[in-house]
Each structure stands twice: as structure tokens, then as C-alpha cells.
Motif scaffolding. Structure first.
Motif, PDB file in Angstrom:
ATOM      1  N   ALA A  56       3.111   2.543   8.086  1.00 23.61           N
ATOM      2  CA  ALA A  56       4.669   1.481   8.195  1.00 23.61           C
ATOM      3  C   ALA A  56       5.751   2.955   9.337  1.00 23.61           C
ATOM      4  N   ASP A  57       5.443   3.748   9.698  1.00 18.71           N
ATOM      5  CA  ASP A  57       5.863   4.626   9.612  1.00 18.71           C
ATOM      6  C   ASP A  57       7.502   5.370   9.014  1.00 18.71           C
ATOM      7  N   SER A  58       6.941   5.401   7.820  1.00 19.43           N
ATOM      8  CA  SER A  58       7.487   5.730   6.861  1.00 19.43           C
ATOM      9  C   SER A  58       7.686   7.247   6.881  1.00 19.43           C
ATOM     10  N   PRO A  59       8.939   8.632   6.943  1.00 20.10           N
ATOM     11  CA  PRO A  59       8.887   9.693   6.620  1.00 20.10           C
ATOM     12  C   PRO A  59       8.173  10.715   6.007  1.00 20.10           C
ATOM     13  N   GLU A  60       7.595   9.747   4.483  1.00 20.15           N
ATOM     14  CA  GLU A  60       6.934  10.339   4.354  1.00 20.15           C
ATOM     15  C   GLU A  60       5.136  10.046   4.152  1.00 20.15           C
ATOM     16  N   GLU A  61       4.819   9.891   5.291  1.00 21.57           N
ATOM     17  CA  GLU A  61       3.427   8.891   5.108  1.00 21.57           C
ATOM     18  C   GLU A  61       2.411  10.003   5.539  1.00 21.57           C
ATOM     19  N   GLU A  62       3.020  11.214   6.690  1.00 21.60           N
ATOM     20  CA  GLU A  62       2.075  11.815   7.297  1.00 21.60           C
ATOM     21  C   GLU A  62       1.525  12.939   5.843  1.00 21.60           C
ATOM     22  N   SER A  63       2.423  12.780   5.063  1.00 21.91           N
ATOM     23  CA  SER A  63       2.296  14.641   3.820  1.00 21.91           C
ATOM     24  C   SER A  63       1.585  13.542   2.758  1.00 21.91           C
ATOM     25  N   PHE A  64       1.446  12.353   3.079  1.00 23.22           N
ATOM     26  CA  PHE A  64       0.698  11.486   2.195  1.00 23.22           C
ATOM     27  C   PHE A  64      -0.368  11.215   2.408  1.00 23.22           C
ATOM     28  N   LYS A  78      -4.620   1.847   9.257  1.00 20.39           N
ATOM     29  CA  LYS A  78      -4.618   0.996  10.223  1.00 20.39           C
ATOM     30  C   LYS A  78      -2.329   0.592  10.228  1.00 20.39           C
ATOM     31  N   ASP A  79      -2.439   0.718  11.448  1.00 15.43           N
ATOM     32  CA  ASP A  79      -1.199   0.565  11.634  1.00 15.43           C
ATOM     33  C   ASP A  79      -0.441  -0.506  11.400  1.00 15.43           C
ATOM     34  N   LYS A  88       4.856  -8.986   8.951  1.00 19.69           N
ATOM     35  CA  LYS A  88       4.110  -8.370   9.308  1.00 19.69           C
ATOM     36  C   LYS A  88       2.944  -8.476   8.579  1.00 19.69           C
ATOM     37  N   LYS A  89       1.919  -7.970   9.165  1.00 17.56           N
ATOM     38  CA  LYS A  89       0.151  -7.909   8.142  1.00 17.56           C
ATOM     39  C   LYS A  89      -0.486  -6.483   8.481  1.00 17.56           C
ATOM     40  N   ALA A  90      -1.182  -6.631   7.589  1.00 21.78           N
ATOM     41  CA  ALA A  90      -2.294  -5.358   7.379  1.00 21.78           C
ATOM     42  C   ALA A  90      -2.756  -5.009   6.353  1.00 21.78           C
ATOM     43  N   ASP A  91      -3.938  -4.995   6.827  1.00 23.58           N
ATOM     44  CA  ASP A  91      -4.983  -5.216   5.568  1.00 23.58           C
ATOM     45  C   ASP A  91      -6.491  -4.972   5.800  1.00 23.58           C
ATOM     46  N   TRP A  92      -7.218  -3.826   5.284  1.00 26.11           N
ATOM     47  CA  TRP A  92      -8.434  -3.593   4.964  1.00 26.11           C
ATOM     48  C   TRP A  92      -9.450  -4.016   4.424  1.00 26.11           C
TER      49      TRP A  92
END
Length: 165
Positions: A56-64, A78-79, A88-92
């Protein structure tokens, strides 16, 4: 159904969004994915661990995402989709279900970490195929039909000191 025993082949599939939102809304804390994996697998043989996550383009995402890999999870990313009306929608759900059905032939036990009742039919199918199904989730946000469709339900809220950071 199969009981827990050493050598039992286990896969863990984590609906990260579902767990995240529940942990935040109830405890304002994050999930301890290391403890989730360790306590879920116990002394069994881990075949595969997949965490289904949303970018979701949050700064800490990549480190997570990197931390999940370090723990032993394969992150599937998934973007998030933003529609013209701003929603907004995103599910797996479909991706997780397809992976579970595919992995069912290679494991004895499938651990689903979610509270989403949409997975109850998946649990029934896996059990019909001879796979033991365990669900790890927070009881207050886990659908009754999901709990009823499993061989074992592990309530994360019974031990927040173990499963939350």
C-alpha cells in the motif's frame, strides 16, 4: 482426522491483512510472525509458509516483507487497487485458496491464519481430501462457520503475550 505427530508435513498460509487489522483494532499491536510460525508448526515438519500481504506504499513495508522472509515465510505481495471512485480493494482469498488446494497433496496438515469465514468452504474441501485443517485467529473476529469447519482452532487472543509484539 490425523492427530499431531512429529514428521507430520505442515503448510502455513497467513492472511496477513486479516490478522493485522484485528490485532490493531483490538490490541493496537502487531503480530509476532516468528511466534505464529513456531507455535503453529510445533515439532512438525514445515513444508511451506506463505504470508499473503498487500503493498500500500507505506514506508515500512519493504522492511516488513524482508522480515517475513528472514523468519521463514515466502511473502506473496499484491498491490492495492484504487478505483475511480476512490475506493480501494486488495485481498488474497482466491490466491490463498488455490495455493491451499495445490499444497494439499504435499502436506498432512494445513494451517490457515485468518478469521475470514470465506475460507470455511476451503476448510471443508481440504478435510474431505484427507488434510487436517487448523486455523489460528482471534476468536472475537473469527467467523463461527470457519471454526466449525476445522479440526482445531487456536485462539490467538488467549495468549496475546505470545502472538503480539
Amino acid at each position: 482426522m490425523t492427530e499431531i505427530h512429529p514428521g507430520q508435513r505442515v503448510a502455513m498460509l497467513v492472511d496477513a491483512q486479516n490478522l493485522y487489522h484485528t490485532a490493531q483494532s483490538i490490541y493496537t499491536r502487531n503480530i509476532d510472525y516468528s511466534a505464529l510460525l513456531e507455535k503453529g508448526v510445533q515439532d512438525r515438519e514445515l513444508t511451506r509458509a506463505i504470508a499473503y500481504v498487500i503493498r500500500a506504499d507505506s514506508p515500512e513495508e519493504e522492511s516488513f516483507f524482508e522480515a517475513l522472509e528472514d523468519i521463514g515465510f515466502e511473502p506473496k505481495i499484491k498491490d492495492i487497487k484504487t478505483f475511480s471512485d476512490g475506493s480501494k480493494k486488495a485481498d488474497w482469498d482466491v490466491g490463498l485458496s488455490l495455493d491451499a488446494v495445490t499444497l494439499a497433496k504435499k502436506v498432512d496438515t494445513m494451517i490457515l491464519c485468518t478469521g475470514d469465514g470465506d475460507f470455511s468452504r476451503l476448510c471443508s474441501h481440504l478435510r474431505h481430501e484427507g488434510v487436517r485443517v487448523e486455523v489460528m485467529g482471534f476468536e472475537s473476529s473469527t467467523a463461527d462457520e470457519l471454526v466449525e469447519a476445522t479440526d482445531r482452532f487456536i485462539d490467538l487472543s488467549e495468549r496475546p503475550e505470545t502472538f503480539l509484539l
